[in-house]
Motif scaffolding. Sequence first.
Motif, short mmCIF file in Angstrom:
data_model
loop_
_atom_site.label_atom_id
_atom_site.label_comp_id
_atom_site.label_asym_id
_atom_site.label_seq_id
_atom_site.Cartn_x
_atom_site.Cartn_y
_atom_site.Cartn_z
N LEU A 140 0.81 -1.15 0.20
CA LEU A 140 0.11 0.31 0.20
C LEU A 140 1.08 0.88 0.36
CD1 LEU A 140 -3.19 -1.24 2.22
CD2 LEU A 140 -3.26 -1.38 0.56
N GLN A 141 2.18 1.22 0.74
CA GLN A 141 3.15 2.59 1.01
C GLN A 141 3.71 2.73 -0.57
OE1 GLN A 141 5.88 1.75 4.11
NE2 GLN A 141 4.00 1.46 5.42
N LYS A 142 3.95 1.27 -1.48
CA LYS A 142 4.47 1.63 -2.66
C LYS A 142 3.65 2.55 -3.57
CE LYS A 142 8.09 0.97 -5.62
NZ LYS A 142 9.00 1.95 -5.67
N ALA A 143 2.11 1.51 -3.56
CA ALA A 143 1.46 2.61 -4.02
C ALA A 143 1.17 3.46 -4.32
CB ALA A 143 -0.15 1.37 -4.22
N SER A 144 1.48 3.68 -2.86
CA SER A 144 1.04 5.11 -2.75
C SER A 144 2.10 6.51 -3.17
CB SER A 144 0.85 5.55 -0.64
OG SER A 144 0.72 6.83 -0.85
N GLN A 145 3.50 5.71 -3.00
CA GLN A 145 4.26 6.20 -3.32
C GLN A 145 4.51 6.79 -4.88
OE1 GLN A 145 7.75 4.02 -1.97
NE2 GLN A 145 7.33 4.86 0.35
N LEU A 146 3.86 5.61 -5.42
CA LEU A 146 3.85 5.30 -7.29
C LEU A 146 2.68 6.65 -7.21
CD1 LEU A 146 3.50 1.95 -7.80
CD2 LEU A 146 5.35 3.61 -8.30
N VAL A 147 2.09 7.00 -6.77
CA VAL A 147 0.60 7.38 -7.27
C VAL A 147 1.33 9.25 -6.98
CG1 VAL A 147 -1.84 8.48 -6.71
CG2 VAL A 147 -1.12 5.99 -6.83
N ARG A 148 1.66 9.33 -6.12
CA ARG A 148 2.53 10.55 -5.65
C ARG A 148 3.81 11.07 -5.80
NH1 ARG A 148 3.09 11.24 -0.37
NH2 ARG A 148 3.61 8.88 0.23
N ALA A 149 4.10 10.43 -6.60
CA ALA A 149 5.49 10.40 -7.54
C ALA A 149 5.83 11.94 -8.48
CB ALA A 149 6.37 8.83 -8.27
#
Length: 229
Positions: A140-149
């Motif tokens: 979930l954190q990785k998904a968040s990082q990808l979206v907010r990159a």
Amino acid sequence: MAPAFSKSSDFAIDKAAGKPCPNLGGDFRCTIHQKLEDKGFHGCVVFDCFGAGQRITQETYGGTKDWHSAPEMMGLLPIVRQLHELMWLVTEALNVDRAQRVHEKLRAALAEIDHLAGGTPAELRALDVDSVRRKVNPLLQKASQLVRAGTKGPDYRGANLIGRKMRGADLRGASFRGALLIGTDLRDADLRLADFTGADLRGTDLRGANLTGVLFLTSSQLRAAVTDL
């Protein structure tokens, strides 16, 4: 029946876990459902079991509607609720195109969590939910990082922002994971792509804020906040 609560700004009375609420009718419905706010039960308005109660009664216990006849069901509610909340978070991540890099792993995680949530009462009681969460959270954190990159949003993970004045602030891509935003003034703030996983939004003023593309913001969090929706 299942949850305990204490007399506070969220609840008008004290109630122990496993004891029926005095507002519970003989048909197992809330007798003041349309007047919860007026009667001092704001905590009930913002509560969300993510479908765990329905799954326990309809699937785990084969359609029973009587929690009195199977009191052990109440002990399973916190367990299944956490699993269903995780399933909701994973599903949200799967709905975001920018997180496609981890979609395959997220789909596998969703299937595994759903399988665990469908276990027998004995299997559910023996389940280590924290270990499941520790396994899923990095995805979930990785998904968040990808979206907010690329947004360079501020990192407020776990921050105490109670009562902070942040009206009109540029908070695009900010991480509010686990942050305390009780009574925070976020009116007219730019919150596009911000991550609200587990944030406490009780009394947070979101009127006029841009919530386009926000991540992991539940309906119960929105009900706890002040909005113009």
